[in-house]
Motif scaffolding. Structure first.
Motif, mmCIF file in Angstrom:
data_model
loop_
_atom_site.group_PDB
_atom_site.id
_atom_site.type_symbol
_atom_site.label_atom_id
_atom_site.label_comp_id
_atom_site.label_asym_id
_atom_site.label_seq_id
_atom_site.Cartn_x
_atom_site.Cartn_y
_atom_site.Cartn_z
ATOM 1 N N UNK A 39 0.829 -1.206 0.000
ATOM 2 C CA UNK A 39 0.000 0.000 0.000
ATOM 3 C C UNK A 39 0.860 1.252 0.000
ATOM 4 N N UNK A 40 1.886 1.249 0.876
ATOM 5 C CA UNK A 40 2.751 2.425 0.997
ATOM 6 C C UNK A 40 3.469 2.720 -0.310
ATOM 7 N N UNK A 41 4.019 1.690 -0.933
ATOM 8 C CA UNK A 41 4.753 1.892 -2.174
ATOM 9 C C UNK A 41 3.825 2.400 -3.273
ATOM 10 N N UNK A 42 2.585 1.910 -3.288
ATOM 11 C CA UNK A 42 1.642 2.346 -4.310
ATOM 12 C C UNK A 42 1.217 3.800 -4.105
ATOM 13 N N UNK A 43 0.891 4.152 -2.834
ATOM 14 C CA UNK A 43 0.418 5.522 -2.587
ATOM 15 C C UNK A 43 1.546 6.534 -2.712
ATOM 16 N N UNK A 44 2.801 6.076 -2.649
ATOM 17 C CA UNK A 44 3.929 6.989 -2.767
ATOM 18 C C UNK A 44 4.499 7.020 -4.179
ATOM 19 N N UNK A 45 3.799 6.424 -5.119
ATOM 20 C CA UNK A 45 4.283 6.374 -6.493
ATOM 21 C C UNK A 45 4.436 7.761 -7.110
ATOM 22 N N UNK A 46 5.292 7.887 -8.115
ATOM 23 C CA UNK A 46 5.561 9.191 -8.738
ATOM 24 C C UNK A 46 4.349 9.811 -9.424
ATOM 25 N N UNK A 47 3.360 8.993 -9.757
ATOM 26 C CA UNK A 47 2.177 9.529 -10.434
ATOM 27 C C UNK A 47 1.184 10.161 -9.460
ATOM 28 N N UNK A 48 1.419 9.996 -8.147
ATOM 29 C CA UNK A 48 0.511 10.535 -7.131
ATOM 30 C C UNK A 48 0.952 11.951 -6.763
ATOM 31 N N UNK A 49 0.025 12.896 -6.753
ATOM 32 C CA UNK A 49 0.331 14.283 -6.403
ATOM 33 C C UNK A 49 0.801 14.371 -4.953
ATOM 34 N N UNK A 50 1.725 15.304 -4.617
ATOM 35 C CA UNK A 50 2.276 15.395 -3.251
ATOM 36 C C UNK A 50 1.215 15.467 -2.161
ATOM 37 N N UNK A 51 0.206 16.319 -2.316
ATOM 38 C CA UNK A 51 -0.820 16.467 -1.285
ATOM 39 C C UNK A 51 -1.602 15.172 -1.096
ATOM 40 N N UNK A 52 -1.928 14.499 -2.198
ATOM 41 C CA UNK A 52 -2.663 13.236 -2.129
ATOM 42 C C UNK A 52 -1.789 12.145 -1.518
ATOM 43 N N UNK A 53 -0.503 12.155 -1.856
ATOM 44 C CA UNK A 53 0.442 11.186 -1.320
ATOM 45 C C UNK A 53 0.528 11.299 0.200
#
Length: 200
Positions: A39-53
């Motif tokens: 989950x952590x690796x997915x939510x921290x992916x480069x395609x995720x915006x900083x605020x959403x991450x």
């Protein structure tokens, strides 16, 4: 002689059973970290915006980390000298500070393959070892320290590349408090300043 060997064997078997976590508990600990890591690796992916991450990582951190225990460890002896109001204010700021710091740090590995590699007991805790497999570099070792029982695990520390989250923050915050004459208020003010800026 045979009876003595049998007795020694029985004692050794008992010791092994005491030292090793039960298979079901071990499997549960591995599954817990495996799911959390994915989950952590997915939510921290480069395609995720900083605020959403940060928002997603904040939810993971709040649910699965022992925030009060980590916060008390980080403050060390200063926790006892802090007022109840300072303690609560610090814990709230500390949680947000760690969420931002680690979402930024682990964000470097977002989207990379993650796998659990092992498990070992450590006193009252269980250490689950894992690694992040990078395409352009050596794997990053991540060790998760778990307390509690299956179904109620809480993470008490994370070692990334051999560096402890708790110890790193204790050293950093201790220096800040010392520079402010032993006042926890100085650390709280610094955290407030850092968190005033939007996440990057």
């Amino acid at each position: 002689m045979i009876r003595r060997c049998a007795l020694i064997g029985a004692l050794l078997a008992s010791l092994v059973l005491l030292v090793l976590p039960p298979p079901a508990a071990a499997q549960d600990a591995r599954a817990f970290v495996g799911a959390l890591g994915q989950q952590a690796i997915q939510v921290l992916g480069p395609s995720v915006a900083p605020a959403q991450r940060v928002a997603r990582f904040r939810e993971l951190f709040r649910n699965d980390f022992d925030v009060p225990g980590i916060g008390q460890f980080v403050l060390g002896r200063y926790w006892r000298t802090a007022s109840p109001q300072e303690q609560q204010e610090f814990l709230g700021l500390f949680q947000e500070y760690i969420v931002r710091a680690y979402s930024a740090r682990l964000g470097e590995y977002g989207g990379e393959p993650f796998r659990v590699t092992g498990l070992r007991p450590a006193g009252d805790e269980t250490i689950v070892t894992s690694e992040i497999l990078r395409q352009n570099g050596a794997p990053i070792q991540v060790d998760w320290y778990l307390a509690g029982a299956p179904g109620r695990y809480k993470i008490t520390d994370v070692y990334v590349g051999g560096v402890s989250m708790k110890v790193t923050q204790r050293d950093e915050f201790g220096s800040v408090i010392q520079r402010n004459g032993g006042r926890i208020g100085g650390l709280i003010e610094l955290l407030q300043q850092k968190l005033a800026a939007p996440p990057r």
